[in-house]
Scaffold this active site. Sequence first.
Site, PDB file in Angstrom:
ATOM      1  N   TYR A   1      45.459  32.948  37.047  1.00  0.00           N
ATOM      2  CA  TYR A   1      46.842  33.242  37.433  1.00  0.00           C
ATOM      3  C   TYR A   1      47.634  31.930  37.514  1.00  0.00           C
ATOM      4  O   TYR A   1      47.094  30.853  37.226  1.00  0.00           O
ATOM      5  CB  TYR A   1      46.878  34.031  38.751  1.00  0.00           C
ATOM      6  CG  TYR A   1      46.316  35.433  38.611  1.00  0.00           C
ATOM      7  CD1 TYR A   1      46.745  36.273  37.584  1.00  0.00           C
ATOM      8  CD2 TYR A   1      45.352  35.912  39.481  1.00  0.00           C
ATOM      9  CE1 TYR A   1      46.224  37.557  37.439  1.00  0.00           C
ATOM     10  CE2 TYR A   1      44.822  37.209  39.338  1.00  0.00           C
ATOM     11  CZ  TYR A   1      45.266  38.018  38.305  1.00  0.00           C
ATOM     12  OH  TYR A   1      44.759  39.287  38.148  1.00  0.00           O
TER      13      TYR A   1
ATOM     14  N   ARG B   1      34.553  44.885  46.556  1.00  0.00           N
ATOM     15  CA  ARG B   1      34.238  46.292  46.283  1.00  0.00           C
ATOM     16  C   ARG B   1      33.210  46.864  47.256  1.00  0.00           C
ATOM     17  O   ARG B   1      33.289  48.046  47.631  1.00  0.00           O
ATOM     18  CB  ARG B   1      33.795  46.441  44.819  1.00  0.00           C
ATOM     19  CG  ARG B   1      34.964  46.215  43.841  1.00  0.00           C
ATOM     20  CD  ARG B   1      34.503  46.108  42.407  1.00  0.00           C
ATOM     21  NE  ARG B   1      33.671  44.935  42.189  1.00  0.00           N
ATOM     22  CZ  ARG B   1      33.085  44.622  41.041  1.00  0.00           C
ATOM     23  NH1 ARG B   1      33.248  45.416  39.997  1.00  0.00           N
ATOM     24  NH2 ARG B   1      32.361  43.526  40.921  1.00  0.00           N
TER      25      ARG B   1
ATOM     26  N   CYS C   1      32.207  51.215  39.563  1.00  0.00           N
ATOM     27  CA  CYS C   1      32.908  52.020  38.555  1.00  0.00           C
ATOM     28  C   CYS C   1      34.343  51.531  38.359  1.00  0.00           C
ATOM     29  O   CYS C   1      35.006  51.899  37.409  1.00  0.00           O
ATOM     30  CB  CYS C   1      32.908  53.488  38.958  1.00  0.00           C
ATOM     31  SG  CYS C   1      33.918  53.815  40.431  1.00  0.00           S
TER      32      CYS C   1
ATOM     33  N   CYS D   1      38.778  51.486  41.987  1.00  0.00           N
ATOM     34  CA  CYS D   1      39.683  50.673  42.818  1.00  0.00           C
ATOM     35  C   CYS D   1      40.658  49.885  41.932  1.00  0.00           C
ATOM     36  O   CYS D   1      41.872  49.926  42.129  1.00  0.00           O
ATOM     37  CB  CYS D   1      38.876  49.741  43.728  1.00  0.00           C
ATOM     38  SG  CYS D   1      37.574  48.803  42.890  1.00  0.00           S
TER      39      CYS D   1
ATOM     40  N   CYS E   1      38.710  55.026  45.934  1.00  0.00           N
ATOM     41  CA  CYS E   1      37.321  54.637  45.722  1.00  0.00           C
ATOM     42  C   CYS E   1      36.515  55.896  45.417  1.00  0.00           C
ATOM     43  O   CYS E   1      36.648  56.910  46.118  1.00  0.00           O
ATOM     44  CB  CYS E   1      36.795  53.940  46.977  1.00  0.00           C
ATOM     45  SG  CYS E   1      35.028  53.602  46.934  1.00  0.00           S
TER      46      CYS E   1
HETATM   47  C1  LIG Z   1      41.136  46.269  43.615  1.00  0.00           C
HETATM   48  C2  LIG Z   1      40.890  44.792  43.611  1.00  0.00           C
HETATM   49  C3  LIG Z   1      41.911  43.909  43.913  1.00  0.00           C
HETATM   50  C4  LIG Z   1      41.663  42.525  43.948  1.00  0.00           C
HETATM   51  N1  LIG Z   1      42.659  41.658  44.329  1.00  0.00           N
HETATM   52  C5  LIG Z   1      42.396  40.334  44.445  1.00  0.00           C
HETATM   53  C6  LIG Z   1      43.350  39.438  44.994  1.00  0.00           C
HETATM   54  O1  LIG Z   1      44.420  39.826  45.467  1.00  0.00           O
HETATM   55  N2  LIG Z   1      43.044  38.113  45.011  1.00  0.00           N
HETATM   56  C7  LIG Z   1      41.838  37.629  44.557  1.00  0.00           C
HETATM   57  O2  LIG Z   1      41.601  36.419  44.577  1.00  0.00           O
HETATM   58  N3  LIG Z   1      40.893  38.474  44.067  1.00  0.00           N
HETATM   59  C8  LIG Z   1      41.138  39.799  44.026  1.00  0.00           C
HETATM   60  N4  LIG Z   1      40.139  40.649  43.597  1.00  0.00           N
HETATM   61  C9  LIG Z   1      38.816  40.105  43.225  1.00  0.00           C
HETATM   62  C10 LIG Z   1      37.833  40.174  44.408  1.00  0.00           C
HETATM   63  O3  LIG Z   1      38.276  39.363  45.478  1.00  0.00           O
HETATM   64  C11 LIG Z   1      36.400  39.775  44.006  1.00  0.00           C
HETATM   65  O4  LIG Z   1      36.355  38.421  43.671  1.00  0.00           O
HETATM   66  C12 LIG Z   1      35.834  40.593  42.835  1.00  0.00           C
HETATM   67  O5  LIG Z   1      36.117  41.960  42.994  1.00  0.00           O
HETATM   68  C13 LIG Z   1      34.315  40.408  42.700  1.00  0.00           C
HETATM   69  O6  LIG Z   1      33.640  40.644  43.922  1.00  0.00           O
HETATM   70  P1  LIG Z   1      32.983  42.071  44.332  1.00  0.00           P
HETATM   71  O7  LIG Z   1      31.825  42.291  43.417  1.00  0.00           O
HETATM   72  O8  LIG Z   1      32.600  41.854  45.773  1.00  0.00           O
HETATM   73  O9  LIG Z   1      34.022  43.108  44.165  1.00  0.00           O
HETATM   74  C14 LIG Z   1      40.367  42.024  43.597  1.00  0.00           C
HETATM   75  C15 LIG Z   1      39.333  42.936  43.319  1.00  0.00           C
HETATM   76  C16 LIG Z   1      39.567  44.297  43.334  1.00  0.00           C
HETATM   77  C17 LIG Z   1      38.415  45.225  43.052  1.00  0.00           C
END
Ligand SMILES: Cc1cc2nc3c(=O)[nH]c(=O)nc-3n(C[C@H](O)[C@H](O)[C@H](O)COP(=O)(O)O)c2cc1C
Length: 395
Positions: free
Chosen positions: A190, A332, A358, A361, A373
Site C-alpha cells: 500500500y 482470520r 475460505c 471475510c 465469516c
Molecule cells: C478481512 C481482512 C481485513 C484485513 N485488513 C487489514 C488491515 O486493515 N491492515 C493490515 O495490515 N492487514 C489487514 N489484513 C491482513 C491481516 O492482518 C493478516 O496479516 C492476514 O490475514 C494473515 O493472517 P491470518 O492468517 O491470521 O489471517 C486483513 C485481513 C483480512 C482477512
Amino acid sequence: MPAKLEKLFEPIKIKNLPIENRICYAPTGKAHCTEDGHQVTDQAICYYVARAKGGTGLLIVEACIALPKYAWLGRILGCWDDSQLAGLRNLAEAIHAAGAKAVVQVTLGLGSQAMFPIKGEVVAPSDVPSRIGKGTAPRGLGFMDGVVGTTPRPLTKEEIVELEDAYVAGAERIKKAGFDGIEVHGCHGYLIAEFISPYSNKRQDEYGGSFENRLRLAKNLLHKTREKVGADFIIGFRMSGDEHIEGGYNIEEGQRIAKELEKAGVDYIHMSSGRYEVWNRMFPDEEGTMLDDTKAIKQAVGIPVICPNIHNPLTGEKALQKGIVDMISLSRGLIADPAWANKARAGKLEEIRRCILCNTCLKTVFGGFSIRCAVNPEVGWERFIPEYFPPIKGR
Ligand SMILES: Cc1cc2nc3c(=O)[nH]c(=O)nc-3n(C[C@H](O)[C@H](O)[C@H](O)COP(=O)(O)O)c2cc1C
C-alpha cells in the site's frame, strides 16, 4: 493451563506498555464504520469488545485513514477530522474496559493497489500499476487473478508533505482518543510500502532512488509523529519482511529496513509478507508461512517482533519457545473465534472454532459489505449480542 502453552501467556512489555499475554489481534478492516464520515459505530465497538473479552492481550485496530483525499475503501475507520474523535474515544475506552490494550494502525491509503470498489484518485510514488500475480489470488478470490490496476499518478513533493502532516495529525487524534499507540501501515504494497519498495518507487527526487531516499517518507512519518506524541506513546511499524517479487526488496534488505526503523524510534515491528503481485503471501492458504521471515527480522533488531498468520496455539507456543518471535497475531483465527485466547489458556484447544481459510471475510469486506465469516455466524452482528456489549466502568 497445559504446561506447553506457558510462553503464549507470559506477560510482555512493549516499551512501558504492559500486555497480559503474547496474543495480538492483527488489524482487520471490517467495513463497520459509517459510509459517510467513516465514524465508529456500535457494531465496530462490540466487535472489538468480543475479541478483548476473549482474552486477546493487544488489539491492533484496523487500518485508519489519515487523509481521505485519494483512493480508499468505504466504511473503513478514519482519523482525519475532529468529528471522528468521540467515536474513537468510545472505542478505546470499551477495549480497555474489556481488559485489552489497543493501538490503531494508521494508513495513508491504498496507493496503486486500489482495485476494489473505491472512491478517489489512484496515486503512488511513481506511475507503476499494480497487478494481482497470475495464480496468486488467495482461496475464494480467483475472480481477481491477473487483474491489472489503474496506472497511478505520481504524487508531487507538496502532496507528499501534505500526507505526512495529515498522518501526524491523525496520530495525535488517536492519542487524544486514549489509545496506547499507533502502528504505521507500511506493508502489503500500500502507499507507504510503495515508497519503500524499489519495485514501485522509481522517483528521481529525495523520496526515491537510493535506499535512504525510499525510506524518507516512513522516517519522516516516524520522526514528525514522535515529536508530537511524546516518548511514551507506542509507535509500531508493520512491514512485509520480504516482498517476494523480482524487482522488490528481499529479506536481506528487509533486515536493513527493520534496523533503520528501530533507529528511527519504532517500538515494535509487526510482520507481514509480499504485496498484490504475490497476493496469497498476504492471505496465505495455510498457517505459519511468515515464521522464517519473522525469524530473520528478529535477528536484525532488539525491539519486539510480532508474527502473523498463526492459527493453532501450539504453533505460536513453539515459535515463542524457540525465540523466533516475541508475540503472535491472528486475523482470520480471531474472526472465527473471538475467545481463541481464553480457550487456549484453559487448555480447551479442541473447543476453538477453527478458521477454514475460505476468505469469506475478505470477499465481503473488499465488496464493501460488513464482514461475514463462514464458520462464525455472529460476525458482523456483535452489536445484538449482550455478551459482547462493552463493560461500563464502575458498575
Ligand atoms: C478481512 C481482512 C481485513 C484485513 N485488513 C487489514 C488491515 O486493515 N491492515 C493490515 O495490515 N492487514 C489487514 N489484513 C491482513 C491481516 O492482518 C493478516 O496479516 C492476514 O490475514 C494473515 O493472517 P491470518 O492468517 O491470521 O489471517 C486483513 C485481513 C483480512 C482477512
